[in-house]
Design an enzyme around this catalytic site. Sequence first.
Site, short mmCIF file in Angstrom:
data_model
loop_
_atom_site.label_atom_id
_atom_site.label_comp_id
_atom_site.label_asym_id
_atom_site.label_seq_id
_atom_site.Cartn_x
_atom_site.Cartn_y
_atom_site.Cartn_z
N GLU A 274 0.84 -1.22 0.00
CA GLU A 274 0.00 0.00 0.00
C GLU A 274 0.87 1.26 0.00
O GLU A 274 0.78 2.08 0.91
CB GLU A 274 -0.88 0.02 1.26
CG GLU A 274 -1.78 -1.17 1.46
CD GLU A 274 -2.42 -1.19 2.86
OE1 GLU A 274 -2.14 -0.28 3.69
OE2 GLU A 274 -3.18 -2.12 3.13
N PRO A 275 1.72 1.43 -1.00
CA PRO A 275 2.60 2.60 -0.98
C PRO A 275 1.85 3.89 -1.32
O PRO A 275 0.94 3.88 -2.16
CB PRO A 275 3.62 2.28 -2.08
CG PRO A 275 2.86 1.43 -3.04
CD PRO A 275 1.89 0.64 -2.22
N GLY A 276 2.23 4.94 -0.67
CA GLY A 276 1.69 6.26 -0.99
C GLY A 276 2.85 7.17 -1.35
O GLY A 276 3.17 7.41 -2.52
N ARG A 277 3.56 7.60 -0.31
CA ARG A 277 4.66 8.54 -0.46
C ARG A 277 5.67 8.11 -1.53
O ARG A 277 6.11 8.94 -2.33
CB ARG A 277 5.36 8.68 0.89
CG ARG A 277 6.36 9.81 0.96
CD ARG A 277 7.19 9.74 2.25
NE ARG A 277 6.42 9.46 3.42
CZ ARG A 277 5.96 10.37 4.27
NH1 ARG A 277 6.20 11.64 4.06
NH2 ARG A 277 5.28 10.00 5.33
N ARG A 316 3.31 20.02 6.49
CA ARG A 316 4.32 19.07 6.94
C ARG A 316 5.46 19.70 7.76
O ARG A 316 5.85 19.15 8.78
CB ARG A 316 4.91 18.27 5.76
CG ARG A 316 3.85 17.48 4.97
CD ARG A 316 4.44 16.44 4.05
NE ARG A 316 5.01 15.33 4.80
CZ ARG A 316 6.27 15.16 5.06
NH1 ARG A 316 7.16 16.02 4.59
NH2 ARG A 316 6.69 14.16 5.79
N TYR A 320 5.33 18.01 11.40
CA TYR A 320 6.32 16.94 11.64
C TYR A 320 7.76 17.47 11.64
O TYR A 320 8.70 16.69 11.51
CB TYR A 320 6.24 15.86 10.55
CG TYR A 320 4.85 15.46 10.14
CD1 TYR A 320 4.04 14.70 10.99
CD2 TYR A 320 4.35 15.80 8.88
CE1 TYR A 320 2.78 14.32 10.59
CE2 TYR A 320 3.10 15.42 8.49
CZ TYR A 320 2.31 14.67 9.35
OH TYR A 320 1.06 14.29 8.95
N CYS A 347 -1.95 33.69 10.67
CA CYS A 347 -1.70 34.34 11.96
C CYS A 347 -1.28 33.33 13.03
O CYS A 347 -1.99 33.14 14.03
CB CYS A 347 -2.94 35.11 12.38
SG CYS A 347 -3.41 36.26 11.09
N GLU A 348 -0.19 32.65 12.80
CA GLU A 348 0.38 31.74 13.78
C GLU A 348 1.89 31.75 13.58
O GLU A 348 2.35 31.74 12.44
CB GLU A 348 -0.09 30.30 13.56
CG GLU A 348 -1.58 30.14 13.57
CD GLU A 348 -2.04 28.88 14.30
OE1 GLU A 348 -1.24 28.26 15.01
OE2 GLU A 348 -3.21 28.54 14.11
N TYR A 375 1.06 14.04 0.68
CA TYR A 375 0.61 14.69 1.91
C TYR A 375 0.82 16.20 1.87
O TYR A 375 1.09 16.84 2.88
CB TYR A 375 1.33 14.07 3.13
CG TYR A 375 1.20 12.56 3.17
CD1 TYR A 375 -0.03 11.98 3.44
CD2 TYR A 375 2.28 11.72 2.89
CE1 TYR A 375 -0.18 10.60 3.45
CE2 TYR A 375 2.14 10.33 2.88
CZ TYR A 375 0.91 9.78 3.17
OH TYR A 375 0.76 8.42 3.16
N1 LLP Z 1 -1.52 2.14 4.40
C1 LLP Z 1 -2.04 2.62 5.53
C2 LLP Z 1 -3.00 1.82 6.28
C3 LLP Z 1 -1.65 3.90 5.97
O1 LLP Z 1 -2.16 4.39 7.09
C4 LLP Z 1 -0.73 4.66 5.21
C5 LLP Z 1 -0.33 6.00 5.64
C6 LLP Z 1 -0.24 4.10 4.02
C7 LLP Z 1 -0.64 2.83 3.65
C8 LLP Z 1 0.70 4.82 3.12
O2 LLP Z 1 1.92 5.08 3.75
P1 LLP Z 1 3.15 5.68 2.92
O3 LLP Z 1 3.56 4.66 1.89
O4 LLP Z 1 2.71 6.94 2.29
O5 LLP Z 1 4.21 5.89 3.94
N2 LLP Z 1 0.88 12.86 6.68
C9 LLP Z 1 2.10 12.16 7.00
C10 LLP Z 1 2.04 10.69 6.61
C11 LLP Z 1 0.85 9.95 7.17
C12 LLP Z 1 0.79 8.51 6.76
C13 LLP Z 1 -0.49 7.89 7.17
N3 LLP Z 1 -0.70 6.55 6.73
C14 LLP Z 1 3.26 12.88 6.36
O6 LLP Z 1 3.06 13.89 5.71
O7 LLP Z 1 4.41 12.49 6.55
#
Ligand code: LLP
Length: 435
Positions: A274-277, A316, A320, A347-348, A375
């Site tokens: 389940e890649p996102g980033r 971000r 973080y 205003c922060e 993100y």
């Molecule tokens: N699967 C599940 C169940 C998740 O909760 C997440 C991310 C992913 C997959 C994808 O993860 P990735 O491959 O993107 O690392 N907003 C934060 C990151 C929050 C991630 C939440 N869950 C940031 O900007 O660093």
Amino acid sequence: MTSPFRQRDGELHVESVAATRIAEQFGTPTYVYSRAYFENRYRRLLDAFGDRPPAIRYAVKANSNLAVLDLFARLGSGFDIVSGGELERVLQAGGDPARIVFSGVGKTGEELDFALKLPIECFNVESEAEFDRLIEHAGRLGRTAPISIRVNPDIDANTHPYISTGLKENKFGVPVGLALRLYRRAHVTPELEITGIDCHIGSQIADLKPLMDALETLLSMVDTLAAEAIEIRHIDLGGGLGVRYRNEPDFDVEAYAAAIRKRLADRPLQLMLEPGRFLVANGGILLTRVEYLKPASAPEQRNFAIVDAAMNDLIRPTLYQAWHDVERVADASDATETRWDLVGPICESGDFLCRDRPLRLAAGDLLCVRSAGAYGFAQSSNYNSRNRAAEVLVDGDASYLIRRRETPRDQLALESVLPADPAATRSLPKDAGGR
Ligand code: LLP
């Protein structure tokens, strides 16, 4: 691949399009993405596994623009969703419901019904209470719910505490013992069909070790269940693959693939990710313009460059303490290098994109904030009633507006005032401003 964001003839280009042209055409702040980058990253991940390709379920939360989802759907990707809203988006983008996994600790009854009726590939169940509710809803709809139990393996992913999700103190998943009990229950529950097992231990993970440890935990559970004639068909390791923001090495996806393949070699399990980033972070930038320079006038003060993007656009750095590279789009200014805090109009005092960054700046300069494809827009808001940014997707020498900039009218469209109240109006003296 080399970055699609490159300086050429003294100015930054996105693929073949000059960033200044994009800013002139669409204004700022604007997110800009590269189609080639997204597609290359997807293929790189797939190719790393050779003849044992994983089922990629792109984590929609990273970047949920319709055009981005459409690109991944065209490549054959499935999707990892965490809300009814994300489900709507994936369907709208032409995503195949049979390739959707539904994660998240707080799925509502309505969301369960929506997904049960489609039907989707599987529910990644995150608690015993959700497990019970799913049985009830599946029963009521006369459906069988495909399930995977999200295991919380209590493994430290060594990442920022806000994005660490695989420790027992985190709200995600269920511990090994409870997960095994739920599988035994599911095995004898007609409303449920066991399809897989999953985990996601965190995000922006740099090394293989915690991910491989999580795989071991899941594999030993698969063996325990197999001994009881409970079959698991897929194993979903979640996302979490880290990317380069500053000088950290990019995640070694080839080593990851090789290590997983070795462990799965003699097993018929389908691997799911389940890649996102990893797929989108470095395929996006945020273009922003310097409105004002406000240099320090005393030694204890800081040099502020006030830009037209703010923490509502990219949270971000504030949330973080994340690093995003910042550079000038065109090298025209002859200003001397100074250490600037890049701040927005909100205003922060926490409203900054970077701090203490050596840059040569002049008012009016166009800047590029890097690594903003994941993100970034997805976490943006209307705080301070700011219109959310535009999003542009570049494909070779063409740029497409994939989300227009919001207007105040868009923001106000969802709100309304109370009906007129004659009594209250009468009780206010005219000169107190009563209407
Ligand atoms: N699967 C599940 C169940 C998740 O909760 C997440 C991310 C992913 C997959 C994808 O993860 P990735 O491959 O993107 O690392 N907003 C934060 C990151 C929050 C991630 C939440 N869950 C940031 O900007 O660093």
